[in-house]
Design a protein around this motif. Structure first.
Motif, PDB file in Angstrom:
ATOM      1  N   CYS A   1      -3.245  -3.666   4.972  1.00  0.00           N
ATOM      2  CA  CYS A   1      -3.202  -2.986   3.716  1.00  0.00           C
ATOM      3  C   CYS A   1      -4.418  -2.153   3.818  1.00  0.00           C
ATOM      4  O   CYS A   1      -5.689  -2.725   3.885  1.00  0.00           O
ATOM      5  CB  CYS A   1      -2.932  -3.606   2.493  1.00  0.00           C
TER       6      CYS A   1
ATOM      7  N   GLY B   1       0.265  -5.403  -4.809  1.00  0.00           N
ATOM      8  CA  GLY B   1       1.328  -4.734  -5.044  1.00  0.00           C
ATOM      9  C   GLY B   1       1.374  -3.275  -4.320  1.00  0.00           C
ATOM     10  O   GLY B   1       2.433  -2.627  -4.575  1.00  0.00           O
TER      11      GLY B   1
ATOM     12  N   CYS C   1      -1.115  -9.066  -2.001  1.00  0.00           N
ATOM     13  CA  CYS C   1      -2.202  -9.201  -2.752  1.00  0.00           C
ATOM     14  C   CYS C   1      -2.118  -8.304  -4.215  1.00  0.00           C
ATOM     15  O   CYS C   1      -2.358  -9.206  -4.979  1.00  0.00           O
ATOM     16  CB  CYS C   1      -3.240  -8.880  -2.034  1.00  0.00           C
TER      17      CYS C   1
ATOM     18  N   HIS D   1      -6.049  -1.296   1.094  1.00  0.00           N
ATOM     19  CA  HIS D   1      -6.790  -1.480  -0.151  1.00  0.00           C
ATOM     20  C   HIS D   1      -7.786  -2.462   0.125  1.00  0.00           C
ATOM     21  O   HIS D   1      -8.981  -2.139   0.467  1.00  0.00           O
ATOM     22  CB  HIS D   1      -5.838  -2.199  -1.114  1.00  0.00           C
ATOM     23  N   LEU D   2      -7.607  -3.902   0.561  1.00  0.00           N
ATOM     24  CA  LEU D   2      -8.601  -4.895   0.875  1.00  0.00           C
ATOM     25  C   LEU D   2      -8.165  -5.691   2.037  1.00  0.00           C
ATOM     26  O   LEU D   2      -8.988  -6.651   2.261  1.00  0.00           O
ATOM     27  CB  LEU D   2      -8.638  -5.558  -0.344  1.00  0.00           C
ATOM     28  N   GLY D   3      -7.264  -5.150   2.630  1.00  0.00           N
ATOM     29  CA  GLY D   3      -6.951  -5.685   4.155  1.00  0.00           C
ATOM     30  C   GLY D   3      -5.979  -6.914   4.271  1.00  0.00           C
ATOM     31  O   GLY D   3      -6.048  -7.629   5.188  1.00  0.00           O
TER      32      GLY D   3
HETATM   33  S1  FES Z   1      -4.893  -5.671  -0.536  1.00  0.00           S
HETATM   34 FE1  FES Z   1      -2.914  -4.661  -0.483  1.00  0.00          FE
HETATM   35  S2  FES Z   1      -2.839  -4.015  -2.308  1.00  0.00           S
HETATM   36 FE2  FES Z   1      -4.879  -4.861  -2.473  1.00  0.00          FE
END
Ligand code: FES
Length: 158
Positions: free
Chosen positions: A92, A112, A110, A94-96
């Motif tokens: 992802c 969504g 994590c 976002h944060l992996g």
């Molecule tokens: S790590 Fe995937 S949405 Fe935050």
């Protein structure tokens, strides 16, 4: 005898203080520390990049159209369709966290975020699409995904 009673009283006072104030204060400090550690860790991805970034996915014959394979150790989905073979990151943006595939695309467990079947971002908080990686062939016909070489979405190995 009298002194022993005094020590017992002091133990009791200490225990009462701990149960009355010490324990809640300790729990509060521990909770605050856990919260701060979680918040401070958020900007860093869960995963660190691998060594070479290249890994074998088999030959073209191993991946007939309709194939979907997840390479867990490398966090990459490999697809084969009528137009060729392509690889999409499962990490992802976002944060992996590792996204999972469903019938509509990919979803991050994590926070969504959602991506369509081609890894295009449909819903945040992730900031961008899932990257596509280069697929190439070695002289021995083995296909290789290179995670250090991103390609434009839609580019397939044929
Ligand atoms: S790590 Fe995937 S949405 Fe935050």
């Amino acid at each position: 005898m009298e002194q022993k009673a005094t020590e017992t009283d002091q133990d009791s006072i200490t225990r009462r203080f701990f149960m009355g104030w010490g324990l809640p204060v300790f729990i509060g400090i521990a909770s605050l520390a856990a919260f701060l550690l979680t918040v401070l860790r958020m900007p860093f991805p869960v995963l660190l990049p691998g060594k070479s970034g290249r890994f074998k996915i088999g030959t073209k014959a191993d991946l007939p159209p309709g194939t979907i394979k997840y390479f867990k150790d490398d966090q990459v989905y490999v697809f084969s369709d009528q137009d060729g073979i392509f690889a999409i990151s499962a990490v992802c943006t976002h944060l992996g966290c590792i996204v999972s595939k469903d019938e509509n695309g990919f979803v991050c467990p994590c926070h969504g975020s959602r991506y369509n079947l081609e890894g295009k971002l449909e819903k945040g908080p992730a900031p961008k699409d899932l990257p596509w990686y280069s697929v190439s062939r070695l002289p021995n016909n083995q296909l290789v995904v290179d995670k250090k070489k991103s390609v434009k979405p839609g580019i397939r190995f044929t």
